[in-house]
Design a protein around this motif. Structure first.
Motif, PDB file in Angstrom:
ATOM      1  N   ALA A  32      49.811  36.682  41.441  1.00 38.76           N
ATOM      2  CA  ALA A  32      48.750  36.727  40.888  1.00 38.76           C
ATOM      3  C   ALA A  32      48.138  35.431  39.882  1.00 38.76           C
ATOM      4  O   ALA A  32      46.946  35.417  40.220  1.00 38.76           O
ATOM      5  CB  ALA A  32      48.926  37.741  39.625  1.00 38.76           C
ATOM      6  N   ALA A  97      49.248  45.884  40.231  1.00 40.24           N
ATOM      7  CA  ALA A  97      48.621  45.273  41.582  1.00 40.24           C
ATOM      8  C   ALA A  97      47.187  45.803  41.760  1.00 40.24           C
ATOM      9  O   ALA A  97      46.086  45.204  41.987  1.00 40.24           O
ATOM     10  CB  ALA A  97      49.310  45.636  42.677  1.00 40.24           C
ATOM     11  N   SER A 101      43.922  43.264  41.157  1.00 41.73           N
ATOM     12  CA  SER A 101      43.095  43.301  42.598  1.00 41.73           C
ATOM     13  C   SER A 101      41.557  43.557  42.216  1.00 41.73           C
ATOM     14  O   SER A 101      40.673  42.995  42.616  1.00 41.73           O
ATOM     15  CB  SER A 101      43.566  44.467  43.563  1.00 41.73           C
ATOM     16  OG  SER A 101      44.896  43.998  44.024  1.00 41.73           O
ATOM     17  N   ALA A 104      40.414  40.535  40.609  1.00 40.98           N
ATOM     18  CA  ALA A 104      40.288  39.402  41.536  1.00 40.98           C
ATOM     19  C   ALA A 104      38.938  39.799  42.191  1.00 40.98           C
ATOM     20  O   ALA A 104      38.025  38.698  42.617  1.00 40.98           O
ATOM     21  CB  ALA A 104      41.161  39.224  42.334  1.00 40.98           C
ATOM     22  N   ALA A 105      38.581  40.992  42.664  1.00 41.18           N
ATOM     23  CA  ALA A 105      37.191  41.245  43.520  1.00 41.18           C
ATOM     24  C   ALA A 105      36.154  40.969  42.587  1.00 41.18           C
ATOM     25  O   ALA A 105      35.292  40.473  43.123  1.00 41.18           O
ATOM     26  CB  ALA A 105      37.355  42.644  43.878  1.00 41.18           C
TER      27      ALA A 105
END
Length: 222
Positions: A32, A97, A101, A104-105
């Motif tokens: 990460a 996670a 995620s 991050a998107a």
């Protein structure tokens, strides 16, 4: 008690040895962190500047709050390492996670940035060193949503189920430390709201045993 319920209880109460927990947490956090630093340094799009809110102006910038800020950063990994129950640890890692995620998107599709002022003179050497370390590691991009809020919020749920009696103290500690992400100029109030939103989604999608009614009593009482 039926054989199925015995098997369920036994599986839920299985313990993960500390060395394996350390390896799991280090691997998760390293992936990460590397990904975050990469897209923070090399954003795919021009980051947009977020506006200040009245909350940001009211809290202001306080040099000494670098210490609770660093403490908040280390609280997430420490709480994650404390989760011993196998099913609970795996569910917390799933939530981590999923939530990261989502972060991050958003960082990739809609990168943001914030204004960062120079450091004032007159700080003691230790505080100045803590600030210089922060500025060397973290850039001004990808502040929304705040991963510094997402991670401890997710992990606090898992740790609170592992240690029910400590749950109020875990959340009180996080609530006390959370404003430091604003007072250090690392995030705005928008970022905290976004971090809590992605944490909630990650926890909901992670499923059992984080959100199933009646799951907590299966865990060994602390």
């Amino acid at each position: 008690m039926t054989a199925a319920s015995i098997d369920t209880t036994a599986a839920t109460s299985a313990q993960v040895p500390l060395p394996r927990r350390i390896a799991m947490v280090l691997a998760t956090m390293t992936i990460a962190t590397v990904f975050y630093l990469a897209i923070n340094t090399y954003p795919l799009r021009q980051p947009r500047l977020l506006p200040l809110t009245f909350v940001d102006e009211w809290i202001g910038w306080q040099a000494w709050t670098i210490w609770p800020y660093w403490l908040l950063l280390f609280t997430g990994p420490a709480l994650l390492l404390s989760i011993r129950e196998r099913n609970l640890l795996l569910a917390t890692l799933r939530a981590y996670a999923i939530a990261m995620s989502l972060n991050a998107a958003i960082w990739l599709a809609w990168p943001t940035r914030m204004l960062r002022s120079g450091l004032p003179e007159g700080m003691d050497p230790f505080t100045a060193f803590a600030w210089h370390c922060l500025y060397a590691l973290d850039d001004v991009n990808n502040c929304f949503p705040s991963g510094h809020i997402t991670i401890p919020a997710v992990v606090a749920v898992g740790a609170g189920l592992q240690y029910p009696r400590a749950r109020p103290w875990i959340w009180l500690t996080l609530i006390a430390l959370a404003p430091s992400v604003i007072s250090t100029g690392q995030h705005y109030a928008w970022d905290i709201a976004g971090g809590l939103a992605t944490a909630t989604i990650g926890l909901l999608l992670a499923g059992v045993p984080l959100w199933r009614p009646g799951a907590a009593p299966l865990l060994q009482p602390q």
